[in-house]
Design a protein around this motif. Structure first.
Motif, PDB file in Angstrom:
ATOM      1  N   PHE A   5      28.948  85.827  66.768  1.00 33.69           N
ATOM      2  CA  PHE A   5      28.699  85.629  68.189  1.00 33.69           C
ATOM      3  C   PHE A   5      28.569  87.004  68.850  1.00 33.69           C
ATOM      4  CE2 PHE A   5      30.450  81.609  66.947  1.00 33.69           C
ATOM      5  CZ  PHE A   5      29.858  80.679  67.787  1.00 33.69           C
ATOM      6  N   GLY A   6      27.581  87.144  69.739  1.00 35.27           N
ATOM      7  CA  GLY A   6      27.316  88.443  70.330  1.00 35.27           C
ATOM      8  C   GLY A   6      26.590  89.352  69.361  1.00 35.27           C
ATOM      9  N   ALA A   7      25.706  88.772  68.548  1.00 36.51           N
ATOM     10  CA  ALA A   7      25.069  89.528  67.471  1.00 36.51           C
ATOM     11  C   ALA A   7      24.081  90.561  67.966  1.00 36.51           C
ATOM     12  CB  ALA A   7      24.365  88.560  66.514  1.00 36.51           C
ATOM     13  N   ALA A   8      23.651  90.480  69.221  1.00 37.56           N
ATOM     14  CA  ALA A   8      22.685  91.445  69.742  1.00 37.56           C
ATOM     15  C   ALA A   8      23.343  92.712  70.269  1.00 37.56           C
ATOM     16  CB  ALA A   8      21.841  90.810  70.846  1.00 37.56           C
ATOM     17  N   GLY A   9      24.664  92.719  70.403  1.00 38.09           N
ATOM     18  CA  GLY A   9      25.367  93.890  70.906  1.00 38.09           C
ATOM     19  C   GLY A   9      25.550  94.954  69.836  1.00 38.09           C
ATOM     20  N   ASN A  10      26.090  96.089  70.239  1.00 35.68           N
ATOM     21  CA  ASN A  10      26.248  97.205  69.301  1.00 35.68           C
ATOM     22  C   ASN A  10      27.109  96.840  68.096  1.00 35.68           C
ATOM     23  OD1 ASN A  10      24.704  99.069  70.791  1.00 35.68           O
ATOM     24  ND2 ASN A  10      26.460  99.621  72.073  1.00 35.68           N
ATOM     25  N   VAL A  11      28.258  96.206  68.349  1.00 36.01           N
ATOM     26  CA  VAL A  11      29.157  95.842  67.252  1.00 36.01           C
ATOM     27  C   VAL A  11      28.565  94.711  66.424  1.00 36.01           C
ATOM     28  CG1 VAL A  11      31.444  94.945  66.672  1.00 36.01           C
ATOM     29  CG2 VAL A  11      31.202  96.631  68.502  1.00 36.01           C
ATOM     30  N   GLY A  12      28.069  93.681  67.108  1.00 33.31           N
ATOM     31  CA  GLY A  12      27.528  92.524  66.400  1.00 33.31           C
ATOM     32  C   GLY A  12      26.330  92.863  65.536  1.00 33.31           C
ATOM     33  N   ARG A  13      25.419  93.665  66.072  1.00 29.58           N
ATOM     34  CA  ARG A  13      24.217  94.026  65.309  1.00 29.58           C
ATOM     35  C   ARG A  13      24.587  94.861  64.081  1.00 29.58           C
ATOM     36  NH1 ARG A  13      21.771  95.849  69.228  1.00 29.58           N
ATOM     37  NH2 ARG A  13      22.175  98.080  68.965  1.00 29.58           N
ATOM     38  N   THR A  14      25.555  95.776  64.237  1.00 27.17           N
ATOM     39  CA  THR A  14      25.983  96.583  63.090  1.00 27.17           C
ATOM     40  C   THR A  14      26.630  95.713  62.026  1.00 27.17           C
ATOM     41  OG1 THR A  14      26.333  98.527  64.481  1.00 27.17           O
ATOM     42  CG2 THR A  14      27.470  98.484  62.363  1.00 27.17           C
ATOM     43  N   ALA A  15      27.477  94.770  62.454  1.00 28.66           N
ATOM     44  CA  ALA A  15      28.126  93.882  61.488  1.00 28.66           C
ATOM     45  C   ALA A  15      27.104  93.012  60.772  1.00 28.66           C
ATOM     46  CB  ALA A  15      29.160  93.004  62.200  1.00 28.66           C
ATOM     47  N   ALA A  16      26.140  92.490  61.519  1.00 30.19           N
ATOM     48  CA  ALA A  16      25.100  91.658  60.906  1.00 30.19           C
ATOM     49  C   ALA A  16      24.314  92.462  59.871  1.00 30.19           C
ATOM     50  CB  ALA A  16      24.162  91.115  61.979  1.00 30.19           C
ATOM     51  N   THR A  17      23.979  93.695  60.212  1.00 30.37           N
ATOM     52  CA  THR A  17      23.234  94.556  59.294  1.00 30.37           C
ATOM     53  C   THR A  17      24.036  94.823  58.026  1.00 30.37           C
ATOM     54  OG1 THR A  17      22.101  95.626  61.151  1.00 30.37           O
ATOM     55  CG2 THR A  17      22.105  96.794  59.048  1.00 30.37           C
ATOM     56  N   ALA A  18      25.323  95.131  58.182  1.00 31.15           N
ATOM     57  CA  ALA A  18      26.168  95.418  57.016  1.00 31.15           C
ATOM     58  C   ALA A  18      26.300  94.193  56.118  1.00 31.15           C
ATOM     59  CB  ALA A  18      27.541  95.896  57.479  1.00 31.15           C
ATOM     60  N   LEU A  19      26.472  93.038  56.720  1.00 31.95           N
ATOM     61  CA  LEU A  19      26.606  91.811  55.929  1.00 31.95           C
ATOM     62  C   LEU A  19      25.315  91.468  55.204  1.00 31.95           C
ATOM     63  CD1 LEU A  19      28.676  89.698  58.468  1.00 31.95           C
ATOM     64  CD2 LEU A  19      29.469  90.462  56.218  1.00 31.95           C
ATOM     65  N   ARG A  20      24.185  91.635  55.869  1.00 33.45           N
ATOM     66  CA  ARG A  20      22.901  91.356  55.217  1.00 33.45           C
ATOM     67  C   ARG A  20      22.657  92.348  54.077  1.00 33.45           C
ATOM     68  NH1 ARG A  20      21.017  87.992  53.915  1.00 33.45           N
ATOM     69  NH2 ARG A  20      18.814  88.580  54.052  1.00 33.45           N
ATOM     70  N   HIS A  21      22.978  93.623  54.290  1.00 38.73           N
ATOM     71  CA  HIS A  21      22.774  94.608  53.234  1.00 38.73           C
ATOM     72  C   HIS A  21      23.670  94.323  52.025  1.00 38.73           C
ATOM     73  CE1 HIS A  21      20.933  97.911  56.028  1.00 38.73           C
ATOM     74  NE2 HIS A  21      20.128  96.898  55.817  1.00 38.73           N
ATOM     75  N   ALA A  22      24.795  93.655  52.283  1.00 35.73           N
ATOM     76  CA  ALA A  22      25.690  93.276  51.184  1.00 35.73           C
ATOM     77  C   ALA A  22      25.277  91.949  50.546  1.00 35.73           C
ATOM     78  CB  ALA A  22      27.127  93.186  51.688  1.00 35.73           C
ATOM     79  N   GLY A  23      24.191  91.360  51.030  1.00 37.53           N
ATOM     80  CA  GLY A  23      23.647  90.151  50.409  1.00 37.53           C
ATOM     81  C   GLY A  23      24.172  88.839  50.941  1.00 37.53           C
ATOM     82  N   HIS A  24      24.841  88.874  52.091  1.00 34.61           N
ATOM     83  CA  HIS A  24      25.432  87.649  52.640  1.00 34.61           C
ATOM     84  C   HIS A  24      24.509  86.982  53.650  1.00 34.61           C
ATOM     85  CE1 HIS A  24      29.310  88.443  50.759  1.00 34.61           C
ATOM     86  NE2 HIS A  24      29.200  89.697  51.151  1.00 34.61           N
ATOM     87  N   ALA A  25      24.599  85.666  53.711  1.00 36.92           N
ATOM     88  CA  ALA A  25      23.869  84.904  54.720  1.00 36.92           C
ATOM     89  C   ALA A  25      24.554  85.070  56.065  1.00 36.92           C
ATOM     90  CB  ALA A  25      23.813  83.428  54.334  1.00 36.92           C
ATOM     91  N   VAL A  26      23.759  85.299  57.105  1.00 34.88           N
ATOM     92  CA  VAL A  26      24.296  85.535  58.442  1.00 34.88           C
ATOM     93  C   VAL A  26      23.583  84.637  59.444  1.00 34.88           C
ATOM     94  CG1 VAL A  26      24.535  87.217  60.324  1.00 34.88           C
ATOM     95  CG2 VAL A  26      24.919  87.930  57.957  1.00 34.88           C
ATOM     96  N   ARG A  27      24.371  83.965  60.260  1.00 43.32           N
ATOM     97  CA  ARG A  27      23.837  83.236  61.412  1.00 43.32           C
ATOM     98  C   ARG A  27      24.194  84.040  62.659  1.00 43.32           C
ATOM     99  NH1 ARG A  27      26.140  77.857  61.246  1.00 43.32           N
ATOM    100  NH2 ARG A  27      24.407  77.383  59.818  1.00 43.32           N
ATOM    101  N   ALA A  28      23.188  84.534  63.338  1.00 45.89           N
ATOM    102  CA  ALA A  28      23.379  85.356  64.531  1.00 45.89           C
ATOM    103  C   ALA A  28      23.249  84.475  65.768  1.00 45.89           C
ATOM    104  CB  ALA A  28      22.349  86.476  64.563  1.00 45.89           C
ATOM    105  N   VAL A  29      24.275  84.497  66.612  1.00 44.32           N
ATOM    106  CA  VAL A  29      24.280  83.674  67.820  1.00 44.32           C
ATOM    107  C   VAL A  29      24.008  84.586  69.013  1.00 44.32           C
ATOM    108  CG1 VAL A  29      25.569  82.002  69.203  1.00 44.32           C
ATOM    109  CG2 VAL A  29      25.996  82.187  66.733  1.00 44.32           C
ATOM    110  N   VAL A  30      22.958  84.271  69.764  1.00 43.58           N
ATOM    111  CA  VAL A  30      22.578  85.061  70.934  1.00 43.58           C
ATOM    112  C   VAL A  30      22.308  84.118  72.100  1.00 43.58           C
ATOM    113  CG1 VAL A  30      21.601  86.918  69.540  1.00 43.58           C
ATOM    114  CG2 VAL A  30      20.113  85.063  70.323  1.00 43.58           C
ATOM    115  N   ARG A  31      22.348  84.669  73.302  1.00 44.85           N
ATOM    116  CA  ARG A  31      22.044  83.875  74.497  1.00 44.85           C
ATOM    117  C   ARG A  31      20.592  83.994  74.916  1.00 44.85           C
ATOM    118  NH1 ARG A  31      26.043  84.544  79.430  1.00 44.85           N
ATOM    119  NH2 ARG A  31      24.625  82.917  80.120  1.00 44.85           N
ATOM    120  N   ASN A  32      19.995  85.132  74.641  1.00 46.65           N
ATOM    121  CA  ASN A  32      18.655  85.432  75.132  1.00 46.65           C
ATOM    122  C   ASN A  32      17.634  85.305  74.005  1.00 46.65           C
ATOM    123  OD1 ASN A  32      16.312  86.520  76.196  1.00 46.65           O
ATOM    124  ND2 ASN A  32      17.328  88.270  77.150  1.00 46.65           N
ATOM    125  N   PRO A  33      16.626  84.452  74.144  1.00 49.58           N
ATOM    126  CA  PRO A  33      15.608  84.309  73.082  1.00 49.58           C
ATOM    127  C   PRO A  33      14.904  85.619  72.756  1.00 49.58           C
ATOM    128  CG  PRO A  33      15.403  82.522  74.685  1.00 49.58           C
ATOM    129  CD  PRO A  33      16.395  83.496  75.261  1.00 49.58           C
TER     130      PRO A  33
END
Length: 295
Positions: A5-33
């Motif tokens: 949740f909050g995947a578009a922010g600085n912390v969320g985007r970095t975490a999503a990137t790290a998880l994807r680079h480690a090969g994990h599936a990520v569901r990013a939740v955002v408010r703005n299309p």
């Protein structure tokens, strides 16, 4: 599947990137299309969600192994404290229905305190609500984000004076890059949660700075002398109002810095684990100044 949740922010985007680079599936939740495209390029499944809408939060949690939860202080809201408390309560109710999920909740230094800390008091409410609702909980408390200085960098670069609410200007305080928080959040999700006890993790940067040190770091990046100036306490509210905050939000910040300057906000002594990021302040400033110059 890790849900952020909050995947578009600085912390969320970095975490999503790290998880994807480690090969994990990520569901990013955002408010703005409009925030969808960049996250889809990382390989995330992107869904729209609103923390004020319990049904959308519940839908986002389906199939989750782990969740990174950010309940932000809302900007330009007439009652930011009340609105954030309601988002926390909505999130807690939704998470209660998923006791199998490990939740990494983003919190703040000082969140253990139950009075007189302004914005940080809202994270005390978050921790209290989540402790009651989430059996497998990690509280990730971070120091003040280095990126927060972005609000005053344009003025500092144009005038040579860095206004500071940190008093006195030679008193060191903890801070951390949002990037380091995101990297640690991703690792905590990968680690999972094996027991029943709440895991408390505190993170700050590799060193502490005072406002003079902040000005020195900015000077080195800007190639000119920047001097820290303690903004008089009597000017805080008016300055925050001129910056576009409403009176309620300004008061939350005033109370926060009163507590900070009194030495009340820090990593909780003897509580949980402490981690230290690697990103130095001058690295953050180099990116921020470059962004300002590119506008």
């Amino acid at each position: 599947m890790f849900v952020i949740f909050g995947a578009a922010g600085n912390v969320g985007r970095t975490a999503a990137t790290a998880l994807r680079h480690a090969g994990h599936a990520v569901r990013a939740v955002v408010r703005n299309p409009a925030q969808r495209e960049a996250l889809e390029r990382l390989g995330c499944e992107v869904v729209l969600g609103d923390l004020m809408d319990e049904a959308s939060v519940t839908r986002a949690l389906v199939g989750a192994r782990g969740v990174q939860m950010l309940c932000p202080v809302p900007h330009r809201d007439p009652d930011p404290a009340g609105t954030m408390r309601r988002t926390v309560d909505v999130a807690a109710r939704a998470l209660r229905e998923h006791p199998e999920v490990h939740v990494v909740a983003l919190s703040d230094y000082g969140a253990e305190l139950d009075t007189g800390t302004g914005i940080t008091l809202l994270f005390h409410h978050l921790e209290t609500a989540f402790r009651d609702a989430v059996p497998r909980l990690t509280l990730l408390r971070s120091a003040e984000h280095m990126q927060n200085w972005a609000r005053v960098l344009p003025a500092a670069l144009s005038t040579g004076l860095l206004p500071s609410l940190h008093h006195p200007v030679d008193r060191a305080f903890p801070s951390v890059s949002a990037h380091d928080v995101g990297v640690l959040a991703a690792q905590l999700q990968i680690d999972g949660h094996a027991g029943d006890a709440v895991r408390v993790v505190s993170v700050e940067g590799p060193r502490r700075y005072d406002a003079n040190g902040v000005a020195s770091a900015l000077s080195g990046v800007a190639g000119r002398t920047i001097v820290a100036r303690a903004l008089p306490r009597s000017d805080w509210t008016a300055t925050l109002l001129r910056a576009g905050l409403n009176a309620n939000h300004a008061q939350l910040i005033v109370d926060l810095y009163d507590a900070q300057n009194a030495g009340r906000i820090d990593a909780e002594a003897g509580a949980g684990e402490r981690h230290f990021g690697r990103t130095e302040l001058h690295e953050v400033f180099a990116a921020l100044v470059s962004a300002i110059g590119a506008r």
